[in-house]
Design an enzyme around this catalytic site. Sequence first.
Site, mmCIF file in Angstrom:
data_model
loop_
_atom_site.group_PDB
_atom_site.id
_atom_site.type_symbol
_atom_site.label_atom_id
_atom_site.label_comp_id
_atom_site.label_asym_id
_atom_site.label_seq_id
_atom_site.Cartn_x
_atom_site.Cartn_y
_atom_site.Cartn_z
ATOM 1 N N THR A 27 -9.961 119.453 120.913
ATOM 2 C CA THR A 27 -10.012 118.034 121.892
ATOM 3 C C THR A 27 -8.459 117.320 121.909
ATOM 4 O O THR A 27 -7.894 117.175 120.795
ATOM 5 C CB THR A 27 -11.047 117.105 121.319
ATOM 6 N N HIS A 180 -21.615 123.592 121.003
ATOM 7 C CA HIS A 180 -21.058 122.850 119.958
ATOM 8 C C HIS A 180 -22.284 122.316 119.069
ATOM 9 O O HIS A 180 -22.842 121.209 119.299
ATOM 10 C CB HIS A 180 -20.183 121.724 120.630
ATOM 11 N N ASN A 183 -20.163 119.329 113.562
ATOM 12 C CA ASN A 183 -19.111 118.176 113.464
ATOM 13 C C ASN A 183 -19.882 116.734 113.778
ATOM 14 O O ASN A 183 -19.279 115.831 114.370
ATOM 15 C CB ASN A 183 -17.915 118.306 114.361
ATOM 16 N N TYR A 185 -22.172 116.071 116.203
ATOM 17 C CA TYR A 185 -22.487 115.585 117.493
ATOM 18 C C TYR A 185 -24.090 115.880 117.717
ATOM 19 O O TYR A 185 -24.740 116.193 116.911
ATOM 20 C CB TYR A 185 -21.717 116.486 118.311
ATOM 21 N N ASN A 240 -18.097 112.630 111.588
ATOM 22 C CA ASN A 240 -18.772 111.499 112.230
ATOM 23 C C ASN A 240 -20.074 111.541 111.852
ATOM 24 O O ASN A 240 -21.158 111.282 112.221
ATOM 25 C CB ASN A 240 -19.032 112.162 113.573
ATOM 26 N N GLY A 327 -6.853 125.971 114.048
ATOM 27 C CA GLY A 327 -6.773 124.626 114.783
ATOM 28 C C GLY A 327 -5.381 124.198 114.912
ATOM 29 O O GLY A 327 -4.644 124.448 115.431
HETATM 30 C C1 LIG Z 1 -6.780 117.774 117.204
HETATM 31 C C2 LIG Z 1 -8.294 118.263 116.775
HETATM 32 C C3 LIG Z 1 -9.177 118.210 117.834
HETATM 33 C C4 LIG Z 1 -10.305 118.985 117.580
HETATM 34 N N1 LIG Z 1 -11.351 119.144 118.403
HETATM 35 C C5 LIG Z 1 -12.422 119.966 118.194
HETATM 36 C C6 LIG Z 1 -13.435 120.303 119.460
HETATM 37 O O1 LIG Z 1 -13.377 119.903 120.410
HETATM 38 N N2 LIG Z 1 -14.551 121.085 119.045
HETATM 39 C C7 LIG Z 1 -14.660 121.468 117.848
HETATM 40 O O2 LIG Z 1 -15.855 122.185 117.328
HETATM 41 N N3 LIG Z 1 -13.798 121.145 116.666
HETATM 42 C C8 LIG Z 1 -12.693 120.385 117.074
HETATM 43 N N4 LIG Z 1 -11.807 120.261 116.014
HETATM 44 C C9 LIG Z 1 -11.806 121.000 114.735
HETATM 45 C C10 LIG Z 1 -11.012 122.635 114.876
HETATM 46 O O3 LIG Z 1 -11.783 123.364 115.903
HETATM 47 C C11 LIG Z 1 -11.030 123.103 113.681
HETATM 48 O O4 LIG Z 1 -12.439 123.614 113.029
HETATM 49 C C12 LIG Z 1 -10.405 122.446 112.187
HETATM 50 O O5 LIG Z 1 -9.375 121.743 112.811
HETATM 51 C C13 LIG Z 1 -10.093 123.086 111.303
HETATM 52 O O6 LIG Z 1 -9.230 124.132 111.416
HETATM 53 P P1 LIG Z 1 -7.751 124.125 110.821
HETATM 54 O O7 LIG Z 1 -7.631 123.730 109.593
HETATM 55 O O8 LIG Z 1 -7.051 125.574 111.363
HETATM 56 O O9 LIG Z 1 -7.125 122.943 111.650
HETATM 57 C C14 LIG Z 1 -10.483 119.726 116.191
HETATM 58 C C15 LIG Z 1 -9.586 119.537 115.240
HETATM 59 C C16 LIG Z 1 -8.245 118.838 115.413
HETATM 60 C C17 LIG Z 1 -7.316 118.804 114.656
#
Ligand SMILES: Cc1cc2nc3c(=O)[nH]c(=O)nc-3n(C[C@H](O)[C@H](O)[C@H](O)COP(=O)(O)O)c2cc1C
Length: 374
Positions: A27, A180, A183, A185, A240, A327
């Site tokens: 996001t 989704h 997290n 939701y 959340n 991410g």
């Molecule tokens: C800025 C940001 C936005 C995210 N938006 C979503 C999202 O839209 N949907 C989702 O399932 N997870 C979302 N996440 C979680 C990521 O998909 C991912 O699972 C999480 O960052 C862990 O991976 P990483 O350690 O490689 O960052 C978001 C994470 C970040 C940092």
Amino acid sequence: MRFPSLFSPFTIGPYQLKHRVVMAPLTRMRAEKPSLAPRPLNVEYYAQRTTQGGLIIAEASPVAATAFGSPGVPGIYSEAQIKGWRDVVDAVHARGGVIFLQLWHVGRVSHSSFQPGGVLPVAPSAVPIPELKTATAAGKSTAYETPRALETSEIAGVVHAFRQAAANAKAAGFDGVEIHGANGYLVEQFLQSHTNLRTDQYGGSIENRARFLMEVTQAAIEVWGADRVGVRLSPYGVANGSGEPDPMPLYSHVIRALDPLGLAYLHFVEPRSSGAGRAEVNHQNVPSAMGLFRPMWSGVLISAGGFTGETADAAIAAGHADAIAFGRIFISNPDLPRRLREGLPLTPYNRATFYGGDVAGYTDYPAYGELEKA
Ligand SMILES: Cc1cc2nc3c(=O)[nH]c(=O)nc-3n(C[C@H](O)[C@H](O)[C@H](O)COP(=O)(O)O)c2cc1C
């Protein structure tokens, strides 16, 4: 070659991918306002990240005007949004990428100021998120409200919103959709016992709590066929206000129920990092969802959460996952697959520009070659 497991080809549904570095759904809150349609800036961002034949899971997109909890998030329920997404998809396809869209309903993780008519957000039960703060549509910090519990008769309409959104994603040219279910939701609010106090067929037993996820998944399958539908879950997540006291029985049931459907993939968020929040939180010694649940899943498994090239390659080599979604480091490294494969240094990300804004921290992270020229 570095990371031979991570950089081996594999297949998701009908799609041949050249490597196993997946872009996680992220996001970024930079859609056009007030249409909440993707705009040329968003096209550029995704095009930059379509590197070397991988899979992108596009950011969580609300399935209805009532499904939002934050500003500037792109939707997938209007003609303008479908058109905006089509431009994103076309740009990704032109560069040889495969792109799924994540379908989202936030449930109680919202505020009445985001809701049409200013009504309370809906949820399985009237249970607010304790302790955490949120922001109103005007950006004012506030406590979460107590959501309104959905009537049993309303639930089919919410499932239909997911079905319509899946159809809209198809009209936009996506290659598939991801539900989704992670997290904290709406889907997860139905799954977990502390947020679902219902006494109808959507609450109580584990089977009943899983019903909403199963119906939403089936709705997406009706539109796409199972091999183009993925599901994301976070069994040990704490985002959340989520947190099932004993995730094992619930998620064992859910995964065993999803397994025979023949989905494109199952996608776990490992609880090692709560990277999506305002602060950096990295947990140690937490359970591994992929380790625990892999034996129950016979299809493709994607895992996300705090991976590096080394740990991603090791997880795939050990058979714990088939692909790894990245991410935060994909935000600041548009050419992440190349950097991992060639051992190039990674650009650090700037958390302050994760959510909202414009070019800064979005499309201005250079690819490695551009970095050398600068
Ligand atoms: C800025 C940001 C936005 C995210 N938006 C979503 C999202 O839209 N949907 C989702 O399932 N997870 C979302 N996440 C979680 C990521 O998909 C991912 O699972 C999480 O960052 C862990 O991976 P990483 O350690 O490689 O960052 C978001 C994470 C970040 C940092």
